[in-house]
Design an enzyme around this catalytic site. Structure first.
Site, PDB file in Angstrom:
ATOM      1  N   CYS A 157      96.152   7.632  -2.445  1.00 11.37           N
ATOM      2  CA  CYS A 157      95.963   7.403  -1.009  1.00 11.37           C
ATOM      3  C   CYS A 157      96.863   8.340  -0.199  1.00 11.37           C
ATOM      4  O   CYS A 157      98.083   8.323  -0.354  1.00 11.37           O
ATOM      5  CB  CYS A 157      96.292   5.943  -0.695  1.00 11.37           C
ATOM      6  SG  CYS A 157      96.375   5.556   1.064  1.00 11.37           S
ATOM      7  N   GLY A 158      96.257   9.133   0.677  1.00  6.89           N
ATOM      8  CA  GLY A 158      97.019  10.063   1.508  1.00  6.89           C
ATOM      9  C   GLY A 158      98.013   9.361   2.411  1.00  6.89           C
ATOM     10  O   GLY A 158      99.139   9.841   2.595  1.00  6.89           O
TER      11      GLY A 158
END
Length: 143
Positions: A15-16
């Site tokens: 997840c960024g």
């Protein structure tokens, strides 16, 4: 010498937002305890405690995008917190992230710069998110 600062991040490396949050914690000179919650999910009791400390309803921590949210019918307002919690334990991907625990509080860090509100140390320098958005300037101040 200063005492170590105890910070925990419930992290998903895919997840960024989670990666950006972790990078901002490190940009403050803090090496947190990283819990990859998909591999090691919090217990139901711990998750309830985290939600209570965040001051949000359990439903606010349920992730919809990229999860079995729809298939499990979790949008049904008749579901109890216990039923939602059970679904989150069976499918940890339903737990929104990243959750950061610091001496200054607990936050769901969406957007990632929310973490700056609970870090006990200032940023050590400039920080830009993976997408290039500048969040902290060269002097360590939030933009």
């Amino acid at each position: 010498m200063t005492d170590p600062i105890d910070i925990v991040i419930y992290h998903n490396p895919a997840c960024g937002t989670s990666r950006n949050t972790l990078a901002m914690i490190r940009n403050a000179g803090i090496e947190p305890h990283v819990v990859e919650y998909l591999k090691t999910p919090p217990s139901p009791r711990l998750l309830e405690q985290l939600v209570a400390r965040m001051g949000i309803p359990l439903r606010a921590l349920v992730r919809e995008k990229g999860t079995p949210y729809e298939e499990l019918g979790l949008g049904d307002p008749a579901l109890t917190d216990g039923q939602i919690l059970d679904a989150m334990m069976q499918h940890p991907i339903l737990i929104n992230r990243p959750i950061v625990v610091s001496p200054l509080g607990v936050k769901l860090c969406r957007p990632s710069e929310v973490v700056l509100e609970i870090l006990p140390q200032e940023q050590k320098g400039a920080f830009a998110k993976e997408d290039g958005q500048i969040v902290v300037d060269a002097s360590g101040r939030r933009v």
